[in-house]
Design a protein around this motif. Structure first.
Motif, short mmCIF file in Angstrom:
data_model
loop_
_atom_site.label_atom_id
_atom_site.label_comp_id
_atom_site.label_asym_id
_atom_site.label_seq_id
_atom_site.Cartn_x
_atom_site.Cartn_y
_atom_site.Cartn_z
N VAL A 1 -0.89 -7.69 -9.90
CA VAL A 1 -0.81 -6.46 -10.70
C VAL A 1 -1.61 -5.35 -10.03
CG1 VAL A 1 -1.37 -5.41 -12.92
CG2 VAL A 1 -0.45 -7.74 -12.85
N GLU A 2 -2.83 -5.66 -9.60
CA GLU A 2 -3.71 -4.64 -9.03
C GLU A 2 -3.19 -4.09 -7.72
OE1 GLU A 2 -7.54 -6.44 -8.72
OE2 GLU A 2 -7.77 -6.71 -10.88
N ASP B 1 5.87 -3.75 -9.60
CA ASP B 1 6.86 -4.31 -8.67
C ASP B 1 6.41 -5.62 -8.04
OD1 ASP B 1 7.59 -1.74 -9.28
OD2 ASP B 1 8.37 -1.27 -7.31
N TYR B 2 5.14 -5.68 -7.64
CA TYR B 2 4.65 -6.83 -6.89
C TYR B 2 4.50 -8.04 -7.81
CZ TYR B 2 3.93 -3.10 -3.61
OH TYR B 2 4.14 -2.01 -2.80
N TYR B 3 4.04 -7.81 -9.03
CA TYR B 3 3.99 -8.91 -10.00
C TYR B 3 5.40 -9.36 -10.35
CZ TYR B 3 3.26 -11.61 -14.23
OH TYR B 3 3.29 -12.61 -15.16
N GLU B 4 6.31 -8.42 -10.50
CA GLU B 4 7.68 -8.76 -10.89
C GLU B 4 8.40 -9.56 -9.80
OE1 GLU B 4 9.29 -4.99 -11.95
OE2 GLU B 4 8.33 -4.96 -13.94
N CYS C 1 -8.88 8.55 0.38
CA CYS C 1 -9.54 7.47 1.11
C CYS C 1 -9.49 6.14 0.36
CB CYS C 1 -10.99 7.86 1.40
SG CYS C 1 -11.16 9.13 2.68
N LYS C 2 -9.75 6.18 -0.92
CA LYS C 2 -9.75 4.92 -1.68
C LYS C 2 -8.38 4.27 -1.64
CE LYS C 2 -11.76 2.97 -5.85
NZ LYS C 2 -12.56 3.26 -7.07
N GLU C 3 -7.35 5.08 -1.79
CA GLU C 3 -5.99 4.55 -1.76
C GLU C 3 -5.63 4.02 -0.38
OE1 GLU C 3 -1.48 6.02 -2.99
OE2 GLU C 3 -3.24 7.17 -3.61
N VAL C 4 -6.11 4.70 0.66
CA VAL C 4 -5.89 4.22 2.03
C VAL C 4 -6.42 2.80 2.19
CG1 VAL C 4 -6.64 4.48 4.43
CG2 VAL C 4 -5.81 6.47 3.16
N GLY C 5 -7.63 2.56 1.68
CA GLY C 5 -8.23 1.24 1.79
C GLY C 5 -7.42 0.17 1.08
N LEU C 6 -6.94 0.48 -0.12
CA LEU C 6 -6.17 -0.50 -0.89
C LEU C 6 -4.79 -0.73 -0.26
CD1 LEU C 6 -7.06 0.72 -4.50
CD2 LEU C 6 -8.07 -1.19 -3.23
N LEU C 7 -4.17 0.34 0.21
CA LEU C 7 -2.85 0.20 0.83
C LEU C 7 -2.92 -0.62 2.12
CD1 LEU C 7 -1.39 3.80 0.35
CD2 LEU C 7 -0.61 1.70 -0.76
N THR C 8 -4.02 -0.50 2.84
CA THR C 8 -4.16 -1.26 4.08
C THR C 8 -4.18 -2.76 3.78
OG1 THR C 8 -5.42 0.56 5.05
CG2 THR C 8 -5.53 -1.55 6.17
N PHE C 9 -4.85 -3.16 2.72
CA PHE C 9 -4.86 -4.57 2.33
C PHE C 9 -3.46 -5.01 1.91
CE2 PHE C 9 -5.72 -8.37 -0.10
CZ PHE C 9 -6.85 -8.92 0.49
N ARG C 10 -2.78 -4.15 1.17
CA ARG C 10 -1.42 -4.49 0.75
C ARG C 10 -0.51 -4.69 1.96
NH1 ARG C 10 2.40 0.15 -1.26
NH2 ARG C 10 2.38 0.36 1.01
N LYS D 1 2.00 -10.14 4.30
CA LYS D 1 1.94 -11.25 5.25
C LYS D 1 1.96 -12.61 4.55
CE LYS D 1 1.06 -12.89 9.49
NZ LYS D 1 1.94 -12.69 10.66
N ILE D 2 1.27 -12.71 3.42
CA ILE D 2 1.08 -14.03 2.81
C ILE D 2 1.69 -14.16 1.42
CG2 ILE D 2 -1.07 -14.34 4.11
CD1 ILE D 2 -2.55 -13.88 1.42
N LYS D 3 2.45 -13.17 0.98
CA LYS D 3 2.93 -13.20 -0.40
C LYS D 3 3.79 -14.43 -0.69
CE LYS D 3 7.06 -10.29 0.28
NZ LYS D 3 7.79 -9.12 -0.24
N GLY D 4 4.56 -14.89 0.30
CA GLY D 4 5.38 -16.08 0.08
C GLY D 4 4.54 -17.31 -0.14
N LYS D 5 3.50 -17.48 0.68
CA LYS D 5 2.60 -18.63 0.53
C LYS D 5 1.87 -18.57 -0.80
CE LYS D 5 -0.14 -19.93 3.76
NZ LYS D 5 -1.18 -19.91 4.84
N VAL D 6 1.44 -17.39 -1.19
CA VAL D 6 0.71 -17.23 -2.46
C VAL D 6 1.63 -17.56 -3.63
CG1 VAL D 6 -0.47 -15.60 -3.97
CG2 VAL D 6 -0.88 -15.53 -1.50
N ARG D 7 2.83 -17.01 -3.61
CA ARG D 7 3.80 -17.26 -4.68
C ARG D 7 4.08 -18.76 -4.82
NH1 ARG D 7 8.82 -15.38 -2.42
NH2 ARG D 7 8.73 -17.46 -1.50
N ASP D 8 4.34 -19.42 -3.71
CA ASP D 8 4.66 -20.85 -3.75
C ASP D 8 3.48 -21.67 -4.25
OD1 ASP D 8 7.12 -20.15 -2.78
OD2 ASP D 8 6.74 -20.82 -0.73
N ALA D 9 2.27 -21.29 -3.83
CA ALA D 9 1.08 -22.03 -4.26
C ALA D 9 0.84 -21.87 -5.76
CB ALA D 9 -0.14 -21.56 -3.47
N VAL D 10 1.07 -20.67 -6.28
CA VAL D 10 0.90 -20.44 -7.71
C VAL D 10 1.93 -21.23 -8.51
CG1 VAL D 10 1.08 -18.71 -9.55
CG2 VAL D 10 -0.18 -18.18 -7.46
#
Length: 265
Positions: A180-181, A188-191, A130-139, A145-154
């Protein structure tokens, strides 16, 4: 609920659990709701437990597991994503940090309510906990959905700092910790972010070097290069992941030295 040991119809039981989930999301949204009491927590857990341990056809475990994930999906699509989509740049990064923090609280709370499902149903059928389900849903619904916007803003904030502007380093650290989290043990996601950031750093220092060689002596050029080296090490220590240091300094050195040797050798 009254006498939870009696047979619980699914709609009856889920309505009770849904009210608890709504209360939790209201708390996360800052709406006026009292905190959960110990008695409330026990009643929610016991209701789910009883719904899972009733004899067929009143064993509602499978439907509860599905509704558990749907609760995250509904909250993210109706509340979290709209709040992120309406913001850009630094404001969006601040919202992401808040939303990720709230989501972890939500996952921690709901996974405790649904803990009985983890202990037996998930283990027996080799399902995602269940805990992993919750985290994966956010991912799946937010990060992708927004990783490109986040990357560019950083990267934009990092470049503003390189130009001498004071930025919120704590904010950047929190956003990069999110990368990382969200990988849940994988980098992979940080890289993905790191690769884009290093490519941008290469372009940034190539441009700087091409300007410096035109108006700097050999000594001044080396002073500027050394200061850049010091600043990049400082960035790594403050908000970038330690694994980034060697890659970032290598690309900085390469870009600056190409121009240096072209003019001064």
């Amino acid at each position: 609920m009254n006498n939870p040991r009696n047979t619980i119809q699914f709609d009856e039981g889920w309505n009770f659990v849904q009210k608890a989930i709504t209360k939790l999301t209201n708390i996360l949204e800052g709406l006026p709701e009292p905190q959960f009491t110990t008695q409330e927590n026990m009643m929610i857990y016991e209701t789910i437990y009883n719904m899972c341990t009733q004899k067929p056809p009143y064993d509602h475990t499978a439907r509860l597991y599905e509704k558990y994930q749907e609760s995250y999906v509904e909250y993210i699509l109706t509340t979290v994503l709209p709040s992120l989509n309406e913001k850009n740049g630094e404001l969006m990064l601040r919202e992401l940090v808040i939303r990720w923090s709230n989501h972890k609280i939500m996952v921690d709370c709901l996974s405790k309510f649904f803990h009985y499902i983890d202990r037996y149903y998930v283990v027996r059928l080799y399902l995602i906990p269940c805990k992993e389900v919750g985290l994966l849903t956010f991912r799946d619904l937010v990060y992708y959905k927004i990783k490109g916007k986040v990357r560019d803003a950083v990267i934009c904030l990092i470049n503003r700092e390189r130009e001498g502007e004071q930025i919120d380093r704590v904010l950047l650290k929190n956003v990069l910790d999110f990368f990382v989290e969200i990988g849940m043990g994988e980098m992979d996601y940080y890289e993905d972010f790191e690769e884009a950031m290093i490519n941008d750093a290469a372009a940034y220092y190539s441009q700087k070097a091409s300007i410096w060689v035109l108006d700097s002596s050999c000594y001044d050029y080396m002073l500027k290069a050394h200061e850049c080296f010091r600043q990049e090490k400082d960035r790594v220590s403050c908000y970038l992941h330690p694994s980034t240091e060697t890659k970032l300094l290598k690309v900085r050195l390469k870009r600056l030295m190409v121009q240096f040797y072209a003019k001064f050798s």
